[in-house]
Each structure stands twice: as C-alpha cells, then as structure tokens.
Design an enzyme around this catalytic site. Structure first.
Site, PDB file in Angstrom:
ATOM      1  N   ASP A  40      19.231  -7.766  12.700  1.00 18.55           N
ATOM      2  CA  ASP A  40      19.919  -8.643  13.657  1.00 18.55           C
ATOM      3  C   ASP A  40      21.215  -9.040  12.739  1.00 18.55           C
ATOM      4  O   ASP A  40      21.088  -9.428  11.307  1.00 18.55           O
ATOM      5  CB  ASP A  40      19.136  -9.679  13.710  1.00 18.55           C
ATOM      6  CG  ASP A  40      19.751 -11.064  14.416  1.00 18.55           C
ATOM      7  OD1 ASP A  40      20.056 -10.807  15.646  1.00 18.55           O
ATOM      8  OD2 ASP A  40      19.848 -11.999  13.985  1.00 18.55           O
ATOM      9  N   GLU A  68      22.593  -3.962  14.366  1.00 18.23           N
ATOM     10  CA  GLU A  68      23.377  -4.908  15.242  1.00 18.23           C
ATOM     11  C   GLU A  68      24.807  -4.889  14.895  1.00 18.23           C
ATOM     12  O   GLU A  68      24.859  -5.806  13.539  1.00 18.23           O
ATOM     13  CB  GLU A  68      22.870  -6.031  15.550  1.00 18.23           C
ATOM     14  CG  GLU A  68      23.559  -6.913  16.601  1.00 18.23           C
ATOM     15  CD  GLU A  68      22.935  -8.417  16.999  1.00 18.23           C
ATOM     16  OE1 GLU A  68      23.129  -8.926  17.954  1.00 18.23           O
ATOM     17  OE2 GLU A  68      22.304  -9.086  15.932  1.00 18.23           O
TER      18      GLU A  68
END
Length: 411
Positions: A368, A404
C-alpha cells in the site's frame, strides 16, 4: 515432578531473571522461558508488564535493565507461551523535540505475534490531556491498560519447523510459483467474502477458517482463480473519528500489529488458523498475496492515541518535521509516516515480511502506498534503502512483489 515457581510476598510469581539477548526482537520462547527484546534509542527505562490469562489484571512489572545496540532485553526463566504482556516505557515528554514517552500508557510490542482483547476508544489512550487547550503539549496521567489489547507470547517454532523442509512453498505437492503474468488474481476482503457465504458454516464466516473451508475454495477454483490477494489482515484499529461516529474501519488499512493476524478474523485462539488457511489454498493450487500497510500506523497524527511506536520511541519510528518535531510528515494522508530511513524500522518491516513468508507461508505482497516506502530524506528514490534491502534479501527476492505506485508526498 517440577517444583512450582516460588511466589513473592504479594503473591505474584518470583521468576528467575537473566540478561537475555538483544536478538531476535520481540518475545521468543524456548524450552527454559521467554526472551524479551525491545528497541528504543531514547528511552530512559522500560518495564515488562505481565497480565493474567484474561488480560484484565496486571500481575507483575519487571524492569529491563540490559541494553545492547539500543535494544532493551531480558530473559524470564519459567515463563511460557500464552503469557499476556505489554510494555511501559519511560523517557522525556518533549513533543517539540520528537519525544512522547508516557509510562501511564501500556504499549504493544511491535513484534507481537498475537493480540488478545479488544481496543476501546477512551481518552486514556491519548498521551496528552485531550481537553487541554495546549493540546499535545500537555501530559496525561490516565492509565489506559483497561482499554487496549494485550500481546500474547506465541511459540512459532512448530509452524516454522513445519515449513522448513519446503523452503518458501509449504506443500511438497505444490507446483513451482506461478509467473506473475500467469496469475489470475482475485482481490478479496476476507471477512466480506466469507461473512455471508451461505455454504460456509456460520461460526467460520468472516474468518481465516472460513476461507479455508471447502465451499470457499470450490468457489474460487470454479472461477478459475489461481491467486488471492487479501486486503489487510494484519492487526488493525479503527480510527478515533470513526469510533466517535459509532462507525468502524472495515477495510483494515490502519495497521498496528505487523506480525499479528487481525484478531477478529480468527475463529479460534490459535494463529495456526492463518497458516492452515494458506495450506488449504495452496493445496487447491491457489497462491496467497497479502496487501500490507507499512507506510503509516494506527496512531494517526500528533493528536492521535498512543498505542505502540509513539510511546516506545517516537523520534525513531516516525518521520517528523525537521523544524518542529512536534509535527508528523504526512505523505500518507493518514496522519503519520513510518520512518523506513531508520535502521530498526527498516529491520522491522523486513522481519515482518520474512515472518509472513517463512512462518505463515504466503507467496507475496502488495505494498500500500509503496512510494512512501521508497522515500529518503531528499525525496523518493527508486533505489532507496528499502527497495535495495528487499531485492537483495534471499527470502523476499523470491516472492511476488506488487507496488501501489503513488502517495500524496512531494515529487
């Protein structure tokens, strides 16, 4: 027959203590007891707090007096797996200089393998007097032990030994890892996928065991899926602003325990349930990728609660504004940014990743806000220390790594 461990005058157990070792970090069980090791570069004192089996009564405090390479360590003879514990850490409360020590706050071990009990939103969880006009410059003397989960000493040797013979792949019958371009990845919220599945036994819905059930696996196989990517399953807390609205964090992107499976996703008290789920999916030819959140923690901004890192060594664990260390750099949009430029924070992330591969058997990770992890003091660098460390690691360089590729920081 073993002699019982003697008791102190107040009825608490009189454990034999010795210096222990600085590594590995966390609580490590062997046949004689438990070794505790906690990093804090700026603390002036550390206490290990032992709790009863329900986590409701603090039964003993033991000072850690030994330090090696800024790691406080202690060996408690006769202590065993299952013991609940936390830490109290002493030092200056000087937010402008980056220090937020408060021994009135029971702190979670960053290396805890399991959390037991629920987090309850309460003003005692804040290191400052929440109604004070000076905000976080004030100092709270409220004790929060009744409102936070406790860490549990876990013996992970059986899980690790079961995996050792198979390197990264936990089942001898599994084929070689799938090339990423051949993966059909099903991104999944574990609880959401299993909670309403009519063919999963009701007690297992919303849990790791539910995903391991034959009904869940048959569904995935029939879809043609060969890889699941689980939205965050590491222990997380709901943000205070949600709890104040009587809401909760459903998605899990607010991690606090980077080694611990989310307690509400366990149908039992045994973290082997997670490993059993991975083995069941592998047995059906399905790989497992974890969505992991190492860019920030659940402690939030300077006005957030104190659960762990903030009270153990705020100046080391977080990226702070150089001109006023009262304020956090917020490249995540979540109130804080973990400081992977620091050797021990970098070590924690790498140790966590290896744990989920070597002990829990997963096949890879989706990071993330991965750009946050590659930020050096001068800005983002594709050749950052974290990326270099990841790609040279003999375990982690062999698993699937998905980024990401953004954050809200500069550049």
């Amino acid at each position: 027959m073993m002699n019982p461990v003697p008791a102190n005058a107040d009825g608490s157990t009189a454990y034999n203590l010795s210096a222990g070792q600085p590594f590995p970090l966390g609580a490590t069980v062997d046949d004689g007891g438990v070794n505790f090791a906690l990093f804090s570069a700026h603390a002036t004192g550390v206490e290990l707090c032992l709790f009863d089996a329900q986590g409701e009564v603090e039964i003993q405090r033991i000072a850690l007096t030994e330090q090696t390479q800024q790691i406080w360590h202690l060996y408690v003879h006769g202590l065993s797996a299952g013991q609940l514990y936390g830490y109290r850490v002493y030092g200056p409360y000087e937010p402008q200089l980056g220090h937020r020590f408060n021994p009135h706050k029971l702190l979670l071990d960053p290396y805890a393998r399991q959390l037991v009990g629920r987090y309850h939103h309460h003003i005692a969880n804040f290191g400052y007097e929440i109604d004070n006009p000076s905000e976080d410059l004030s100092f709270s003397t409220l004790d929060n032990a009744d409102f936070v989960p406790k860490c549990k000493v876990v013996d992970t040797r059986p899980l690790f030994n079961a995996a050792k013979a198979h390197t990264i792949r936990p089942l001898a019958s599994m084929r070689e890892p799938l090339p990423l371009e051949q993966c059909i990845i099903y991104e999944m919220h574990l609880k959401g996928f299993t909670a309403l599945h009519p063919e999963i036994d009701a007690p297992l819905r919303g849990t790791f065991a539910g995903l391991a059930s034959q009904a869940a696996i048959d569904y995935l196989v029939n879809l043609g899926v060969n890889c699941v990517e689980l939205l965050p399953v590491q222990a997380f807390f709901s943000e205070p602003f949600l709890l104040e609205k009587q809401l909760s964090n459903y998605w899990g992107y607010n991690s606090i325990g980077f080694f611990a499976p989310e307690p509400s996703y366990l149908s039992s008290e045994d973290i082997a349930e997670f490993r059993n789920m991975v083995d069941a999916l592998h047995g059906a030819g399905i790989e497992v990728i974890l969505d992991v959140v190492y860019n920030h923690s659940a402690e939030g901004s300077r006005l957030g609660p104190t659960f762990s890192f903030r009270g153990i060594d705020n100046l080391s664990y977080y990226r702070l504004h150089p001109n006023d260390k009262r304020f956090y750099i917020n490249d995540t949009g979540c109130g804080n940014t973990l400081n992977l430029n620091h050797t021990r924070m970098l070590q924690l992330v790498l140790d966590s990743l290896r744990y989920w591969v070597e002990v829990m058997g997963v096949d890879g990770f989706r990071f993330d806000l991965a750009a946050c992890l590659g930020r050096e003091a001068y800005g983002f660098d594709p050749g950052s220390g974290f990326f270099d460390a990841l790609l040279q690691d003999p375990v982690l360089c062999r698993v699937k790594l998905i980024a990401e590729p953004w954050d809200i920081g500069p550049g």
